[in-house]
Enzyme design. Structure first.
Site, PDB file in Angstrom:
ATOM      1  N   GLU A   1     -46.327  -9.334-118.086  1.00 22.62           N
ATOM      2  CA  GLU A   1     -47.294  -9.597-116.864  1.00 22.62           C
ATOM      3  C   GLU A   1     -47.335 -11.398-116.521  1.00 22.62           C
ATOM      4  O   GLU A   1     -47.539 -11.640-115.449  1.00 22.62           O
ATOM      5  CB  GLU A   1     -48.685  -9.551-117.160  1.00 22.62           C
TER       6      GLU A   1
ATOM      7  N   GLU B   1     -41.697  -4.391-125.530  1.00 22.35           N
ATOM      8  CA  GLU B   1     -42.704  -3.871-124.759  1.00 22.35           C
ATOM      9  C   GLU B   1     -42.141  -3.246-123.542  1.00 22.35           C
ATOM     10  O   GLU B   1     -41.818  -3.805-122.345  1.00 22.35           O
ATOM     11  CB  GLU B   1     -43.923  -4.683-124.323  1.00 22.35           C
TER      12      GLU B   1
ATOM     13  N   GLY C   1     -50.008  -0.256-120.560  1.00 14.95           N
ATOM     14  CA  GLY C   1     -51.317   0.287-119.761  1.00 14.95           C
ATOM     15  C   GLY C   1     -51.185   1.606-118.647  1.00 14.95           C
ATOM     16  O   GLY C   1     -52.044   1.777-117.987  1.00 14.95           O
TER      17      GLY C   1
ATOM     18  N   HIS D   1     -44.784 -12.494-122.060  1.00 14.00           N
ATOM     19  CA  HIS D   1     -45.327 -11.171-121.676  1.00 14.00           C
ATOM     20  C   HIS D   1     -44.791 -10.604-120.182  1.00 14.00           C
ATOM     21  O   HIS D   1     -44.802 -11.573-119.384  1.00 14.00           O
ATOM     22  CB  HIS D   1     -46.799 -11.119-121.819  1.00 14.00           C
TER      23      HIS D   1
ATOM     24  N   SER E   1     -48.986   1.215-124.567  1.00 14.87           N
ATOM     25  CA  SER E   1     -49.842   2.046-124.729  1.00 14.87           C
ATOM     26  C   SER E   1     -49.739   2.621-126.229  1.00 14.87           C
ATOM     27  O   SER E   1     -49.944   4.123-126.368  1.00 14.87           O
ATOM     28  CB  SER E   1     -49.318   3.466-123.838  1.00 14.87           C
TER      29      SER E   1
ATOM     30  N   ASN F   1     -54.234  -8.088-127.903  1.00 17.70           N
ATOM     31  CA  ASN F   1     -54.098  -8.848-126.566  1.00 17.70           C
ATOM     32  C   ASN F   1     -55.230  -8.430-125.606  1.00 17.70           C
ATOM     33  O   ASN F   1     -54.834  -7.295-125.186  1.00 17.70           O
ATOM     34  CB  ASN F   1     -52.750  -8.598-126.064  1.00 17.70           C
ATOM     35  N   TRP F   2     -56.248  -9.163-125.408  1.00 16.95           N
ATOM     36  CA  TRP F   2     -57.211  -8.713-124.639  1.00 16.95           C
ATOM     37  C   TRP F   2     -57.038  -8.997-123.200  1.00 16.95           C
ATOM     38  O   TRP F   2     -57.718  -8.614-122.180  1.00 16.95           O
ATOM     39  CB  TRP F   2     -58.421  -9.632-125.075  1.00 16.95           C
ATOM     40  N   LYS F   3     -55.891  -9.684-122.876  1.00 12.73           N
ATOM     41  CA  LYS F   3     -55.486 -10.090-121.415  1.00 12.73           C
ATOM     42  C   LYS F   3     -56.570 -10.576-120.841  1.00 12.73           C
ATOM     43  O   LYS F   3     -57.527 -11.428-121.542  1.00 12.73           O
ATOM     44  CB  LYS F   3     -55.031  -8.824-120.681  1.00 12.73           C
TER      45      LYS F   3
ATOM     46  N   GLY G   1     -52.696  -3.685-126.105  1.00 14.89           N
ATOM     47  CA  GLY G   1     -53.485  -3.984-124.841  1.00 14.89           C
ATOM     48  C   GLY G   1     -54.792  -3.663-125.238  1.00 14.89           C
ATOM     49  O   GLY G   1     -55.709  -3.849-125.697  1.00 14.89           O
ATOM     50  N   GLY G   2     -54.869  -2.423-124.210  1.00 15.41           N
ATOM     51  CA  GLY G   2     -56.136  -1.769-123.960  1.00 15.41           C
ATOM     52  C   GLY G   2     -57.012  -1.343-125.104  1.00 15.41           C
ATOM     53  O   GLY G   2     -58.136  -1.520-125.137  1.00 15.41           O
TER      54      GLY G   2
END
Ligand code: PGA
Length: 248
Positions: free
Chosen positions: A95, A163, A169, A93, A208, A8-10, A229-230
């Protein structure tokens, strides 16, 4: 059941970032992964990504509208995602819940919109740090699943991503025992609500996940993949996570 490693590149990625997908495609062609691979770039890159990766791995969106179309400025329908080359969409999600006020009812409506368009849904659930500290983690996930996963969810059209919000993150992860306990809890909720077929539904862990902790997390009981993510932004990191999945 084959594990799924999803990126997930966000809100990251410009046209130059497609080079990461080209590298990923080449690496997966050289060494076929044990797991299924999905990448969710921002909407703006989806069609170009589909052109770049062809069918080397699957692509997804990060959100969709609950509506099928019409006067909803700035929104993206599930059919648009499908048309651009997506097979899947992430829904609910944390966010989206935190910054856009999405509630479980919105999540359920988006999941149904995704199915109507022929997309699969990855439905995210997870507790905040204060909820975990208060001993409410399992109860929060139960209510998110009950209200956010519509009847009609099957192992084919839906996956769940656990999650914990405090792990996203932050570099923090739950203990292996906590992940196993939560995934077992989610499995029981799904089977209770949806029947025995839900034993085949994937439950991903997210928060993470990095190349250096992936082997430990991804091979735990009831962990059927990861939402990353990251560490999905760089091909080398993402490949390190894919390589950590052991054959079933
Ligand atoms: P992270 O994000 O891997 O950067 O913690 C995970 C997610 O939000 O899906």
């Amino acid at each position: 059941m084959r594990s799924l490693v999803a990126g997930n590149w966000k809100m990251n990625g410009l046209a130059a970032s497609l080079a990461e997908l080209t590298s990923l495609k080449a690496a997966l062609a050289a060494k076929a992964p044990v797991c299924e691979v999905l990448m969710c770039p921002p909407f703006t890159l989806l069609a170009q990504a589909a052109w770049t990766v062809k069918d080397a791995f699957a692509l997804g969106g990060q959100d969709c509208s609950p509506k099928d179309g019409g006067a909803f400025t700035g929104d993206i329908s599930a059919a648009m995602l499908k048309d651009a080359g997506a097979s899947t969409v992430i829904v609910g999600h944390s966010e989206r819940r935190q910054y856009h006020g999405e509630r479980d009812g919105d999540v359920a409506a988006k999941v149904q919109a995704a199915w109507r368009a022929g997309l699969n849904a990855i439905i995210c659930v997870g507790e905040t740090e204060s909820q975990r500290d208060a001993g409410e983690a399992h109860g929060i996930c139960t209510s998110q699943l009950e209200a956010g996963v519509p009847a009609g969810a099957t192992a084919e059209n839906t996956a769940i991503a656990y999650e914990p919000v405090w792990a996203i993150g932050t570099g923090k992860t739950p203990t292996a025992a906590d992940i196993v306990a939560m995934h077992g809890h989610i499995r029981s909720c799904l089977v209770r609500r949806l029947g025995e077929g839900a034993r085949q539904m994937r439950i991903l862990y997210g928060g993470s996940v990095k190349p250096d902790n992936a082997a430990e997390i991804l091979n735990l009981p009831e962990v059927n993949g990861a939402l990353v993510g990251g560490a999905s932004l760089k091909c080398a990191d993402f490949l390190g996570i894919i390589a950590a999945v052991k054959p079933a």
